[in-house]
Design a protein around this motif. Structure first.
Motif, mmCIF file in Angstrom:
data_model
loop_
_atom_site.group_PDB
_atom_site.id
_atom_site.type_symbol
_atom_site.label_atom_id
_atom_site.label_comp_id
_atom_site.label_asym_id
_atom_site.label_seq_id
_atom_site.Cartn_x
_atom_site.Cartn_y
_atom_site.Cartn_z
ATOM 1 N N ILE A 71 38.723 22.992 39.125
ATOM 2 C CA ILE A 71 37.457 22.874 38.398
ATOM 3 C C ILE A 71 36.838 21.498 38.598
ATOM 4 O O ILE A 71 35.642 21.361 38.717
ATOM 5 N N ASN A 72 37.663 20.453 38.615
ATOM 6 C CA ASN A 72 37.135 19.102 38.754
ATOM 7 C C ASN A 72 37.964 18.342 39.776
ATOM 8 O O ASN A 72 39.001 17.798 39.403
ATOM 9 N N PRO A 73 37.600 18.339 41.026
ATOM 10 C CA PRO A 73 36.365 18.894 41.593
ATOM 11 C C PRO A 73 36.452 20.418 41.746
ATOM 12 O O PRO A 73 37.540 20.964 41.883
ATOM 13 N N LEU A 74 35.285 21.029 41.728
ATOM 14 C CA LEU A 74 35.207 22.485 41.847
ATOM 15 C C LEU A 74 35.575 22.904 43.266
ATOM 16 O O LEU A 74 35.000 22.433 44.244
ATOM 17 N N ARG A 75 36.575 23.781 43.376
ATOM 18 C CA ARG A 75 37.003 24.313 44.673
ATOM 19 C C ARG A 75 37.021 25.839 44.581
ATOM 20 O O ARG A 75 37.814 26.411 43.842
ATOM 21 N N ILE A 76 36.121 26.448 45.331
ATOM 22 C CA ILE A 76 35.955 27.899 45.314
ATOM 23 C C ILE A 76 36.191 28.427 46.720
ATOM 24 O O ILE A 76 35.645 27.899 47.681
ATOM 25 N N TYR A 77 36.976 29.473 46.816
ATOM 26 C CA TYR A 77 37.226 30.111 48.106
ATOM 27 C C TYR A 77 36.795 31.566 48.022
ATOM 28 O O TYR A 77 37.185 32.281 47.102
ATOM 29 N N LEU A 78 36.001 31.977 48.990
ATOM 30 C CA LEU A 78 35.571 33.365 49.105
ATOM 31 C C LEU A 78 36.381 33.994 50.225
ATOM 32 O O LEU A 78 36.355 33.505 51.365
ATOM 33 N N TYR A 79 37.125 35.028 49.902
ATOM 34 C CA TYR A 79 37.913 35.722 50.915
ATOM 35 C C TYR A 79 36.964 36.263 51.974
ATOM 36 O O TYR A 79 35.873 36.751 51.646
ATOM 37 N N LYS A 80 37.356 36.169 53.242
ATOM 38 C CA LYS A 80 36.454 36.530 54.341
ATOM 39 C C LYS A 80 36.106 38.007 54.385
ATOM 40 O O LYS A 80 35.148 38.401 55.032
ATOM 41 N N ASP A 81 36.896 38.846 53.726
ATOM 42 C CA ASP A 81 36.567 40.262 53.721
ATOM 43 C C ASP A 81 36.543 40.774 52.290
ATOM 44 O O ASP A 81 37.074 40.154 51.379
ATOM 45 N N GLY A 82 35.931 41.871 52.110
ATOM 46 C CA GLY A 82 35.825 42.515 50.813
ATOM 47 C C GLY A 82 35.638 43.993 51.054
ATOM 48 O O GLY A 82 36.057 44.527 52.081
ATOM 49 N N LEU A 83 34.947 44.631 50.149
ATOM 50 C CA LEU A 83 34.831 46.075 50.191
ATOM 51 C C LEU A 83 33.411 46.490 49.823
ATOM 52 O O LEU A 83 32.793 45.897 48.940
ATOM 53 N N ALA A 84 32.909 47.486 50.508
ATOM 54 C CA ALA A 84 31.638 48.112 50.157
ATOM 55 C C ALA A 84 31.948 49.536 49.727
ATOM 56 O O ALA A 84 32.622 50.276 50.444
ATOM 57 N N ARG A 85 31.476 49.915 48.540
ATOM 58 C CA ARG A 85 31.675 51.281 48.037
ATOM 59 C C ARG A 85 30.331 51.992 48.084
ATOM 60 O O ARG A 85 29.329 51.463 47.613
ATOM 61 N N PHE A 86 30.335 53.200 48.618
ATOM 62 C CA PHE A 86 29.099 53.940 48.834
ATOM 63 C C PHE A 86 28.970 55.129 47.884
ATOM 64 O O PHE A 86 29.969 55.780 47.553
ATOM 65 N N ALA A 87 27.719 55.399 47.497
ATOM 66 C CA ALA A 87 27.415 56.667 46.843
ATOM 67 C C ALA A 87 27.614 57.756 47.894
ATOM 68 O O ALA A 87 27.651 57.476 49.092
ATOM 69 N N THR A 88 27.723 58.993 47.474
ATOM 70 C CA THR A 88 28.015 60.068 48.430
ATOM 71 C C THR A 88 26.855 61.044 48.628
ATOM 72 O O THR A 88 26.974 61.975 49.413
ATOM 73 N N SER A 89 25.751 60.831 47.931
ATOM 74 C CA SER A 89 24.543 61.646 48.149
ATOM 75 C C SER A 89 23.411 60.710 48.541
ATOM 76 O O SER A 89 23.307 59.598 48.028
#
Length: 172
Positions: A71-89
């Protein structure tokens, strides 16, 4: 707040309502009318975005994974991959005829896995049509359709929202 927003809106918005003590899509519904919700029920209400970005004519959402290492100093890591969830209609603007079609308007896996046209990914080749796709696949599609600059702009915008969201809740 939901009632006041609904009453004071210039147009008649659509809202997604979720029971606050539920999970996996249970009890979610769409409405245009605040009177369809009991004042005794605890619900989370959000305005429905009526012009969502679509891929293959389908709504989707992104699940991104973040690690805060300090938090001090602020250190944020974004994972290089994630997930996309789709509607089906295929998406259509919400109307009285389709407001109850959760396969069209929601992206929850727990809801869409029961749709006749839910597509399970069975390998890299099937990801292009699967109902769950990787974040990297989505970025690749955006790059192919709109160019590398648009992809970089999107990634920078996501990082900006992420940083601002975390800073907003400090020191809590």
């Amino acid at each position: 707040d939901f009632r006041e927003d609904s009453i004071n809106a210039k147009a008649t918005p659509v809202y997604i309502l979720k029971p606050d003590n539920s999970c996996q899509g249970q009890g979610i519904f769409l409405t245009r009318n605040w009177e369809s919700v009991s004042p005794k029920e605890q619900m989370v209400a959000q305005k429905y975005l009526q012009k969502p970005h679509l891929i293959d004519g389908l709504k989707y959402d992104l699940r991104l994974y973040v690690f805060i290492n300090g938090i001090n100093p602020l250190r944020i890591y974004l994972y290089k991959d994630g997930l996309a969830r789709f509607a089906t209609s295929k998406y259509q603007k919400p109307s009285e005829r389709n407001l109850d079609n959760l396969f069209m308007h929601l992206t929850n896996y727990a809801i869409n896995k029961d749709a006749d046209n839910y597509v399970e990914a069975s390998g890299p080749a099937s990801e292009a049509v699967a109902s769950k796709r990787s974040y990297q696949h989505i970025l690749k599609l955006i790059e192919e359709k709109h160019g590398i600059e648009k992809r970089k702009e999107l990634e920078a915008g996501i990082a900006d929202v992420l940083i601002k969201s975390i800073c907003m809740v400090q020191p809590h």
